[in-house]
Enzyme design. Sequence first.
Site, PDB file in Angstrom:
ATOM      1  N   HIS A 237      -2.407  -5.340   1.612  1.00 50.18           N
ATOM      2  CA  HIS A 237      -3.707  -6.005   1.473  1.00 50.18           C
ATOM      3  C   HIS A 237      -3.438  -7.429   1.032  1.00 50.18           C
ATOM      4  O   HIS A 237      -2.518  -7.678   0.244  1.00 50.18           O
ATOM      5  CB  HIS A 237      -4.571  -5.309   0.411  1.00 50.18           C
ATOM      6  CG  HIS A 237      -5.714  -6.165  -0.051  1.00 50.18           C
ATOM      7  ND1 HIS A 237      -6.900  -6.234   0.646  1.00 50.18           N
ATOM      8  CD2 HIS A 237      -5.828  -7.036  -1.089  1.00 50.18           C
ATOM      9  CE1 HIS A 237      -7.701  -7.092   0.034  1.00 50.18           C
ATOM     10  NE2 HIS A 237      -7.073  -7.596  -1.014  1.00 50.18           N
TER      11      HIS A 237
ATOM     12  N   TYR B  20     -12.527  -2.125  -4.001  1.00 47.46           N
ATOM     13  CA  TYR B  20     -13.061  -2.199  -2.632  1.00 47.46           C
ATOM     14  C   TYR B  20     -14.591  -2.095  -2.602  1.00 47.46           C
ATOM     15  O   TYR B  20     -15.157  -1.753  -1.564  1.00 47.46           O
ATOM     16  CB  TYR B  20     -12.445  -1.097  -1.777  1.00 47.46           C
ATOM     17  CG  TYR B  20     -11.049  -1.425  -1.269  1.00 47.46           C
ATOM     18  CD1 TYR B  20     -10.811  -2.543  -0.471  1.00 47.46           C
ATOM     19  CD2 TYR B  20      -9.964  -0.604  -1.573  1.00 47.46           C
ATOM     20  CE1 TYR B  20      -9.547  -2.843   0.006  1.00 47.46           C
ATOM     21  CE2 TYR B  20      -8.685  -0.898  -1.102  1.00 47.46           C
ATOM     22  CZ  TYR B  20      -8.491  -2.017  -0.314  1.00 47.46           C
ATOM     23  OH  TYR B  20      -7.237  -2.313   0.165  1.00 47.46           O
TER      24      TYR B  20
ATOM     25  N   LYS C  57       0.819  -1.218   0.000  1.00 51.32           N
ATOM     26  CA  LYS C  57       0.000   0.000   0.000  1.00 51.32           C
ATOM     27  C   LYS C  57       0.862   1.281   0.000  1.00 51.32           C
ATOM     28  O   LYS C  57       2.069   1.234   0.260  1.00 51.32           O
ATOM     29  CB  LYS C  57      -0.930  -0.024   1.219  1.00 51.32           C
ATOM     30  CG  LYS C  57      -1.973  -1.144   1.154  1.00 51.32           C
ATOM     31  CD  LYS C  57      -2.996  -0.999   2.283  1.00 51.32           C
ATOM     32  CE  LYS C  57      -4.036  -2.087   2.226  1.00 51.32           C
ATOM     33  NZ  LYS C  57      -5.088  -1.891   3.250  1.00 51.32           N
TER      34      LYS C  57
ATOM     35  N   ASN D 247      -2.093   0.274   6.627  1.00 56.27           N
ATOM     36  CA  ASN D 247      -1.605  -0.978   7.211  1.00 56.27           C
ATOM     37  C   ASN D 247      -0.708  -1.780   6.266  1.00 56.27           C
ATOM     38  O   ASN D 247      -0.589  -3.000   6.371  1.00 56.27           O
ATOM     39  CB  ASN D 247      -2.772  -1.815   7.748  1.00 56.27           C
ATOM     40  CG  ASN D 247      -3.718  -2.297   6.678  1.00 56.27           C
ATOM     41  OD1 ASN D 247      -3.599  -1.914   5.523  1.00 56.27           O
ATOM     42  ND2 ASN D 247      -4.655  -3.144   7.048  1.00 56.27           N
TER      43      ASN D 247
ATOM     44  N   THR E 239      -5.609  -7.105  10.617  1.00 55.60           N
ATOM     45  CA  THR E 239      -5.859  -5.850   9.887  1.00 55.60           C
ATOM     46  C   THR E 239      -5.379  -4.639  10.664  1.00 55.60           C
ATOM     47  O   THR E 239      -4.747  -3.732  10.123  1.00 55.60           O
ATOM     48  CB  THR E 239      -7.366  -5.712   9.600  1.00 55.60           C
ATOM     49  OG1 THR E 239      -7.816  -6.874   8.905  1.00 55.60           O
ATOM     50  CG2 THR E 239      -7.661  -4.470   8.775  1.00 55.60           C
TER      51      THR E 239
ATOM     52  N   GLU F  72      -9.530 -10.932  -7.555  1.00 51.63           N
ATOM     53  CA  GLU F  72      -8.608  -9.798  -7.394  1.00 51.63           C
ATOM     54  C   GLU F  72      -7.418  -9.906  -8.349  1.00 51.63           C
ATOM     55  O   GLU F  72      -6.959  -8.895  -8.900  1.00 51.63           O
ATOM     56  CB  GLU F  72      -8.164  -9.713  -5.926  1.00 51.63           C
ATOM     57  CG  GLU F  72      -9.333  -9.345  -5.011  1.00 51.63           C
ATOM     58  CD  GLU F  72      -8.986  -9.313  -3.536  1.00 51.63           C
ATOM     59  OE1 GLU F  72      -7.865  -9.695  -3.153  1.00 51.63           O
ATOM     60  OE2 GLU F  72      -9.863  -8.897  -2.753  1.00 51.63           O
TER      61      GLU F  72
ATOM     62  N   PHE G 278     -15.705   3.827   6.535  1.00 50.85           N
ATOM     63  CA  PHE G 278     -14.323   4.170   6.183  1.00 50.85           C
ATOM     64  C   PHE G 278     -14.065   4.112   4.683  1.00 50.85           C
ATOM     65  O   PHE G 278     -12.934   4.333   4.238  1.00 50.85           O
ATOM     66  CB  PHE G 278     -13.327   3.262   6.921  1.00 50.85           C
ATOM     67  CG  PHE G 278     -13.522   1.783   6.693  1.00 50.85           C
ATOM     68  CD1 PHE G 278     -13.025   1.166   5.550  1.00 50.85           C
ATOM     69  CD2 PHE G 278     -14.172   0.994   7.630  1.00 50.85           C
ATOM     70  CE1 PHE G 278     -13.191  -0.187   5.327  1.00 50.85           C
ATOM     71  CE2 PHE G 278     -14.344  -0.376   7.418  1.00 50.85           C
ATOM     72  CZ  PHE G 278     -13.853  -0.958   6.266  1.00 50.85           C
TER      73      PHE G 278
ATOM     74  N   ARG H 220       2.282  -6.327   9.393  1.00 55.95           N
ATOM     75  CA  ARG H 220       1.536  -5.190   9.936  1.00 55.95           C
ATOM     76  C   ARG H 220       2.033  -4.778  11.312  1.00 55.95           C
ATOM     77  O   ARG H 220       2.083  -3.585  11.623  1.00 55.95           O
ATOM     78  CB  ARG H 220       0.045  -5.512   9.939  1.00 55.95           C
ATOM     79  CG  ARG H 220      -0.539  -5.416   8.512  1.00 55.95           C
ATOM     80  CD  ARG H 220      -1.848  -6.079   8.424  1.00 55.95           C
ATOM     81  NE  ARG H 220      -2.552  -5.814   7.158  1.00 55.95           N
ATOM     82  CZ  ARG H 220      -3.595  -6.514   6.749  1.00 55.95           C
ATOM     83  NH1 ARG H 220      -4.044  -7.520   7.484  1.00 55.95           N
ATOM     84  NH2 ARG H 220      -4.201  -6.222   5.616  1.00 55.95           N
TER      85      ARG H 220
ATOM     86  N   ARG I   8      -1.981 -14.347   4.722  1.00 59.84           N
ATOM     87  CA  ARG I   8      -2.691 -13.695   5.833  1.00 59.84           C
ATOM     88  C   ARG I   8      -1.914 -13.858   7.144  1.00 59.84           C
ATOM     89  O   ARG I   8      -1.881 -12.951   7.976  1.00 59.84           O
ATOM     90  CB  ARG I   8      -4.118 -14.235   5.956  1.00 59.84           C
ATOM     91  CG  ARG I   8      -4.957 -13.873   4.736  1.00 59.84           C
ATOM     92  CD  ARG I   8      -6.392 -14.316   4.866  1.00 59.84           C
ATOM     93  NE  ARG I   8      -7.120 -13.512   5.836  1.00 59.84           N
ATOM     94  CZ  ARG I   8      -7.548 -12.269   5.636  1.00 59.84           C
ATOM     95  NH1 ARG I   8      -7.289 -11.657   4.489  1.00 59.84           N
ATOM     96  NH2 ARG I   8      -8.220 -11.638   6.558  1.00 59.84           N
TER      97      ARG I   8
HETATM   98  P1  CMP Z   1      -7.623  -4.391   3.438  1.00 61.06           P
HETATM   99  O1  CMP Z   1      -7.181  -5.790   3.648  1.00 61.06           O
HETATM  100  O2  CMP Z   1      -6.994  -3.651   2.320  1.00 61.06           O
HETATM  101  O3  CMP Z   1      -9.219  -4.372   3.244  1.00 61.06           O
HETATM  102  C1  CMP Z   1      -9.990  -3.223   3.527  1.00 61.06           C
HETATM  103  C2  CMP Z   1      -9.223  -2.177   4.244  1.00 61.06           C
HETATM  104  O4  CMP Z   1      -9.962  -1.163   4.899  1.00 61.06           O
HETATM  105  C3  CMP Z   1      -8.420  -2.803   5.360  1.00 61.06           C
HETATM  106  O5  CMP Z   1      -7.366  -3.565   4.792  1.00 61.06           O
HETATM  107  C4  CMP Z   1      -8.010  -1.603   6.184  1.00 61.06           C
HETATM  108  O6  CMP Z   1      -6.746  -1.084   5.805  1.00 61.06           O
HETATM  109  C5  CMP Z   1      -9.071  -0.557   5.822  1.00 61.06           C
HETATM  110  N1  CMP Z   1      -9.794  -0.076   6.990  1.00 61.06           N
HETATM  111  C6  CMP Z   1      -9.825   1.206   7.386  1.00 61.06           C
HETATM  112  N2  CMP Z   1     -10.585   1.324   8.490  1.00 61.06           N
HETATM  113  C7  CMP Z   1     -11.044   0.088   8.803  1.00 61.06           C
HETATM  114  C8  CMP Z   1     -11.871  -0.432   9.832  1.00 61.06           C
HETATM  115  N3  CMP Z   1     -12.389   0.355  10.786  1.00 61.06           N
HETATM  116  N4  CMP Z   1     -12.118  -1.767   9.845  1.00 61.06           N
HETATM  117  C9  CMP Z   1     -11.589  -2.577   8.869  1.00 61.06           C
HETATM  118  N5  CMP Z   1     -10.802  -2.134   7.866  1.00 61.06           N
HETATM  119  C10 CMP Z   1     -10.530  -0.820   7.833  1.00 61.06           C
END
Ligand code: CMP
Length: 140
Positions: A117, A51, A11, A114, A93, A128, A59, A104, A87
Amino acid sequence: MAVTRTFSIIKPDATRRNLTGAVTKMLEDGGLRVVASKRIHMTKDQAEGFYAVHRERPFFNDLVSFMISGPVVVQVLEGENAMQRNRDIMGATNPDNAEPGTIRKELAESIEANSVHGSDSDDNAKIEIDYFFKPEEIVG
Ligand code: CMP
């Protein structure tokens, strides 16, 4: 165990801090092989489409803005049980909840910034991968 493929994004917070190599090393050390990789600057349409499943989440707009705030590196990763392996290497996350030694925990700045992805199922991995790569761009 079967050799499978999954999809990863390094990212903008990680590319900004010049951590593309550091992230990739953690993926490789964890047993994954990069079989496709390209550095791109996502368009708003691309990020919103990618997304789309999160469109109703509070968010969503911030997430899209963040993902187009700088370059990302999209990758296809291959290895035994690649989706789950990735993962495990990424960690939770929210970096506050991630295990020590995960990408992370060690590198991420926040739940939004973070660093990586990773696909959350084999079905989504295929969707994807197809979103960003043509078959001939993947060389195992
Ligand atoms: P990702 O795996 O890219 O999938 C969705 C992304 O939303 C997640 O990682 C986070 O970086 C982002 N995100 C931001 N805020 C939140 C939240 N409150 N809960 C979950 N994901 C979030």
